[in-house]
Design a protein around this motif. Structure first.
Motif, PDB file in Angstrom:
ATOM      1  N   UNK A 215       1.625  17.032  -9.456  1.00 30.75           N
ATOM      2  CA  UNK A 215       1.329  16.641 -11.150  1.00 30.75           C
ATOM      3  C   UNK A 215      -0.182  15.930 -11.255  1.00 30.75           C
ATOM      4  N   UNK A 216      -0.727  16.470 -12.077  1.00 32.92           N
ATOM      5  CA  UNK A 216      -1.967  15.789 -12.164  1.00 32.92           C
ATOM      6  C   UNK A 216      -2.270  15.780 -13.945  1.00 32.92           C
ATOM      7  N   UNK A 217      -3.604  15.105 -14.043  1.00 26.86           N
ATOM      8  CA  UNK A 217      -4.077  14.962 -15.459  1.00 26.86           C
ATOM      9  C   UNK A 217      -5.244  15.893 -15.730  1.00 26.86           C
ATOM     10  N   UNK A 218      -5.020  16.605 -16.727  1.00 27.50           N
ATOM     11  CA  UNK A 218      -5.969  17.784 -17.215  1.00 27.50           C
ATOM     12  C   UNK A 218      -6.880  17.260 -18.218  1.00 27.50           C
ATOM     13  N   UNK A 219      -8.447  17.468 -18.094  1.00 27.86           N
ATOM     14  CA  UNK A 219      -9.248  17.205 -19.084  1.00 27.86           C
ATOM     15  C   UNK A 219      -9.769  18.310 -20.010  1.00 27.86           C
ATOM     16  N   UNK A 220     -10.167  18.127 -21.125  1.00 24.73           N
ATOM     17  CA  UNK A 220     -10.346  19.126 -22.160  1.00 24.73           C
ATOM     18  C   UNK A 220     -11.876  19.491 -21.820  1.00 24.73           C
ATOM     19  N   UNK A 221     -12.167  20.665 -22.044  1.00 24.82           N
ATOM     20  CA  UNK A 221     -13.782  20.797 -22.284  1.00 24.82           C
ATOM     21  C   UNK A 221     -14.087  19.933 -23.660  1.00 24.82           C
ATOM     22  N   UNK A 222     -15.565  19.528 -23.315  1.00 23.40           N
ATOM     23  CA  UNK A 222     -15.774  18.665 -24.838  1.00 23.40           C
ATOM     24  C   UNK A 222     -16.300  19.531 -25.667  1.00 23.40           C
ATOM     25  N   UNK A 223     -15.563  20.168 -26.451  1.00 22.27           N
ATOM     26  CA  UNK A 223     -16.146  20.891 -27.720  1.00 22.27           C
ATOM     27  C   UNK A 223     -16.193  20.060 -28.854  1.00 22.27           C
ATOM     28  N   UNK A 224     -15.493  19.058 -28.933  1.00 23.77           N
ATOM     29  CA  UNK A 224     -15.801  18.118 -30.137  1.00 23.77           C
ATOM     30  C   UNK A 224     -15.637  16.755 -29.540  1.00 23.77           C
ATOM     31  N   UNK A 225     -16.101  15.635 -30.415  1.00 26.49           N
ATOM     32  CA  UNK A 225     -16.246  14.370 -29.684  1.00 26.49           C
ATOM     33  C   UNK A 225     -14.957  13.964 -29.131  1.00 26.49           C
ATOM     34  N   UNK A 226     -13.867  14.042 -30.240  1.00 30.66           N
ATOM     35  CA  UNK A 226     -12.440  13.713 -29.556  1.00 30.66           C
ATOM     36  C   UNK A 226     -12.164  14.228 -28.404  1.00 30.66           C
ATOM     37  N   UNK A 227     -12.409  15.382 -28.025  1.00 33.08           N
ATOM     38  CA  UNK A 227     -12.179  16.240 -26.883  1.00 33.08           C
ATOM     39  C   UNK A 227     -12.603  15.406 -25.557  1.00 33.08           C
ATOM     40  N   UNK A 228     -13.958  14.791 -25.793  1.00 34.09           N
ATOM     41  CA  UNK A 228     -14.598  14.406 -24.694  1.00 34.09           C
ATOM     42  C   UNK A 228     -13.813  13.212 -23.923  1.00 34.09           C
ATOM     43  N   UNK A 229     -13.016  12.569 -24.637  1.00 37.23           N
ATOM     44  CA  UNK A 229     -12.179  11.585 -23.948  1.00 37.23           C
ATOM     45  C   UNK A 229     -10.658  11.903 -23.589  1.00 37.23           C
ATOM     46  N   UNK A 230     -10.303  12.869 -24.631  1.00 35.21           N
ATOM     47  CA  UNK A 230      -8.705  13.314 -24.422  1.00 35.21           C
ATOM     48  C   UNK A 230      -8.335  14.018 -23.061  1.00 35.21           C
ATOM     49  N   UNK A 231      -7.218  13.641 -22.740  1.00 37.12           N
ATOM     50  CA  UNK A 231      -6.442  14.319 -21.584  1.00 37.12           C
ATOM     51  C   UNK A 231      -5.268  14.451 -21.794  1.00 37.12           C
ATOM     52  N   UNK A 232      -4.332  15.657 -21.025  1.00 42.41           N
ATOM     53  CA  UNK A 232      -3.079  15.818 -20.984  1.00 42.41           C
ATOM     54  C   UNK A 232      -2.343  16.047 -19.917  1.00 42.41           C
ATOM     55  N   UNK A 233      -1.213  16.229 -19.904  1.00 41.49           N
ATOM     56  CA  UNK A 233      -0.469  16.235 -18.441  1.00 41.49           C
ATOM     57  C   UNK A 233      -0.405  17.858 -18.591  1.00 41.49           C
ATOM     58  N   UNK A 234      -0.287  18.535 -17.156  1.00 46.96           N
ATOM     59  CA  UNK A 234      -0.376  19.695 -16.765  1.00 46.96           C
ATOM     60  C   UNK A 234       0.718  20.532 -16.822  1.00 46.96           C
ATOM     61  N   UNK A 235       2.024  19.755 -17.210  1.00 45.92           N
ATOM     62  CA  UNK A 235       3.091  20.445 -17.496  1.00 45.92           C
ATOM     63  C   UNK A 235       3.651  21.445 -16.255  1.00 45.92           C
ATOM     64  N   UNK A 236       3.246  21.327 -14.979  1.00 45.94           N
ATOM     65  CA  UNK A 236       3.380  22.020 -13.994  1.00 45.94           C
ATOM     66  C   UNK A 236       4.862  22.110 -13.226  1.00 45.94           C
ATOM     67  N   UNK A 237       5.722  21.037 -13.768  1.00 47.53           N
ATOM     68  CA  UNK A 237       6.909  20.946 -13.227  1.00 47.53           C
ATOM     69  C   UNK A 237       8.048  21.816 -14.274  1.00 47.53           C
ATOM     70  N   UNK A 238       7.531  22.040 -15.473  1.00 47.62           N
ATOM     71  CA  UNK A 238       8.429  22.191 -16.292  1.00 47.62           C
ATOM     72  C   UNK A 238       8.701  24.161 -16.456  1.00 47.62           C
TER      73      UNK A 238
END
Length: 278
Positions: free
Chosen positions: A1-24
């Motif tokens: 289980x890890x944290x996934x970062x976004x490609x910074x296509x917008x200013x908000x995505x530069x900081x945004x991260x999400x879960x990888x949902x690998x357990x689901x």
């Protein structure tokens, strides 16, 4: 289980991260264990706001969780699911009689795994039993405050409590907050750590993402008028409050203790505030 970062296509995505949902393992909940959830928007039955900064958000269905599993069950994990109403993952399990339940998933639960409930089961991950049958030093979650009342403590993502001692009919637990408290040894708990341990490391990153969670904006008191907040007023300059932090209704906050429960004070061996600024 890890944290996934976004490609910074917008200013908000530069900081945004999400879960990888690998357990689901599935996106579809079991219809018989789901019910509609009405949007309360932080209001009580009189329409008065009791919790500020709530409202809107996406529609959700509530999963009917089971916190009081019957004894002497052998349960098989059918699916690991996402639950929009809590930080942890949930497990759809089936007992030997074909009955389905939703329970909190721990870090060791996987599709096809089995675990047991009861006082005579082995001390293994996910098994649920009274604290008197669990060895000292074991990490547990979904703990009862009173026997038969169901799991009330240690239910958030990544949480676990350590069983420190057993004496005079009470078990001493070190809680995730650092508090050390006692509960009866007849209270039940599950062995392990609640799933989704990386939840606290997710960066929301965008205002709209927070609104979809049903959280509305919070306005600081120092930018309000004096009539609206104890921190308000002034000449419009950038400065602090100049007074002890308070709620909009004048109650002290930021370190001010509001807990007044004498009935359970005797069960707390060491407060989570000890060692901090008084």
């Amino acid at each position: 289980m890890s944290i996934r970062a976004y490609r910074p296509m917008t200013p908000a995505q530069r900081q945004k991260t999400t879960e990888d949902y690998d357990q689901i393992t599935t996106k579809k909940p079991l219809k018989s264990l789901v019910k509609a959830k009405k949007q309360q928007a932080g209001k009580n039955n009189q329409g008065r706001i009791t919790v500020r900064h709530r409202g809107g958000g996406v529609k959700r269905h509530y999963r009917l969780m089971t916190y009081t599993l019957p004894k002497d069950l052998t349960l098989t994990v059918e699916e690991i699911e996402y639950d929009p109403n809590r930080s942890a993952r949930i497990a759809r399990v089936k007992d030997q009689n074909g009955v389905f339940y939703y329970v909190l998933a721990d870090t060791k639960m996987k599709k096809g795994a089995t675990f047991k409930t009861g006082s005579e089961v082995e001390v293994e991950d996910s098994n649920r039993m009274p604290l008197e049958n669990i060895p000292v030093g074991t990490f547990v979650y979904a703990i009862e405050l009173a026997p038969g009342r169901g799991a009330q403590m240690v239910r958030a993502a990544g949480a676990s409590a350590q069983l420190m001692a057993k004496e005079d009919g009470y078990a001493t637990l070190k809680m995730p907050s650092g508090e050390v408290r006692k509960v009866l040894v007849s209270c039940e708990a599950s062995i392990g750590t609640v799933s989704n341990m990386q939840h606290q490391n997710v960066k929301i990153g965008a205002a709209g993402r927070r609104r979809r969670k049903g959280i509305r904006p919070t306005v600081r008191g120092v930018v309000m008028n004096a009539t609206d907040h104890p921190h308000g007023g002034g000449d419009g300059g950038r400065h602090g409050t100049g007074k002890a932090p308070r709620t909009p209704w004048g109650q002290l906050t930021l370190g001010y203790r509001t807990r007044h429960n004498k009935k359970t004070n005797k069960m707390i061996v060491r407060s989570r505030h000890e060692g901090k600024r008084k």
